[in-house]
Design a protein around this motif. Sequence first.
Motif, mmCIF file in Angstrom:
data_model
loop_
_atom_site.group_PDB
_atom_site.id
_atom_site.type_symbol
_atom_site.label_atom_id
_atom_site.label_comp_id
_atom_site.label_asym_id
_atom_site.label_seq_id
_atom_site.Cartn_x
_atom_site.Cartn_y
_atom_site.Cartn_z
ATOM 1 N N THR A 159 17.863 21.571 -17.689
ATOM 2 C CA THR A 159 17.688 20.238 -18.269
ATOM 3 C C THR A 159 16.735 20.288 -19.450
ATOM 4 O O THR A 159 16.970 19.657 -20.490
ATOM 5 N N GLU B 286 13.247 10.107 -24.250
ATOM 6 C CA GLU B 286 14.320 10.278 -23.262
ATOM 7 C C GLU B 286 13.747 10.912 -22.008
ATOM 8 O O GLU B 286 12.729 11.604 -22.059
ATOM 9 N N GLU B 287 14.436 10.674 -20.897
ATOM 10 C CA GLU B 287 13.994 11.252 -19.624
ATOM 11 C C GLU B 287 15.213 11.452 -18.728
ATOM 12 O O GLU B 287 16.073 10.578 -18.646
ATOM 13 N N ARG B 288 15.261 12.616 -18.090
ATOM 14 C CA ARG B 288 16.399 12.941 -17.238
ATOM 15 C C ARG B 288 15.920 13.478 -15.891
ATOM 16 O O ARG B 288 14.910 14.172 -15.818
ATOM 17 N N THR C 25 11.660 15.175 -12.871
ATOM 18 C CA THR C 25 11.964 14.480 -14.111
ATOM 19 C C THR C 25 11.598 15.364 -15.293
ATOM 20 O O THR C 25 10.601 16.085 -15.261
ATOM 21 N N ASN D 29 13.343 7.245 -16.958
ATOM 22 C CA ASN D 29 14.260 7.831 -15.975
ATOM 23 C C ASN D 29 14.935 6.702 -15.200
ATOM 24 O O ASN D 29 14.260 5.869 -14.593
ATOM 25 N N ASP E 29 17.611 7.424 -13.001
ATOM 26 C CA ASP E 29 18.337 8.026 -11.894
ATOM 27 C C ASP E 29 17.934 7.321 -10.597
ATOM 28 O O ASP E 29 16.751 7.284 -10.235
#
Length: 218
Positions: free
Chosen positions: A10, A135-137, A147, A170, A172
């Motif tokens: 990621t 951005e954050e995933r 994260t 984030n 999710d």
Amino acid sequence: MIQLDNRLKTAFELCREGLISADVGTDHARLAAALALERSAKVYASDINDGPLEAARRTIGEYGVKNVEIVKSDGLENIPYADDVIICGMGGELIAEIAEKCRFTNENTRFILQPMTKADYLRKRLCALGFELLEERAAEDSGKIYTVMLWKFSGVSREISEAEAFCGKNRDRKYLGKIAAKLIKNAENMERSAGHSDEAARLRETAEEIMRIAENEN
């Protein structure tokens, strides 16, 4: 492609192509090697300890990578310059300290950060220092969910709410659910102790806001 776990994969995906990268706390240097082979013109792979640097040299040799420089460094101290700074697997407080001390930060520098702990502290501190979260995933690996953040320096300092500190960008649902559950557990522990009812109520309120955010996501 070099095989990376989901955390590092990621982080890799958030890095730009053809620029100079610094993999801080490189450990085995698999991320650095992947970046050198597929993304970056040059990669600095740094660590403060000799053991990880030896492991990094073995990885670089195994893959025959030519554009990685192994550097012994406390954070970014001995890194001359990087367009993308990648810091994965450290605590949020240490990551914030390293980012704050970066000598070459400018509006084009990007910080790809994956904290193991204190992600809320990291978000608060960087926003106060004038960084902007782009951005954050979420990244799930070995039964845990992490994260990965992408930041730039804007020079605009701001305070953020408790919910924003815990969520960032984030969205999710699994990640947000984990954060909310942890806050509720902490609130329950505080409610068993005298004198902590206000703090417990604040944690529950934050957890409820995070759960509302999660429920609004598709």
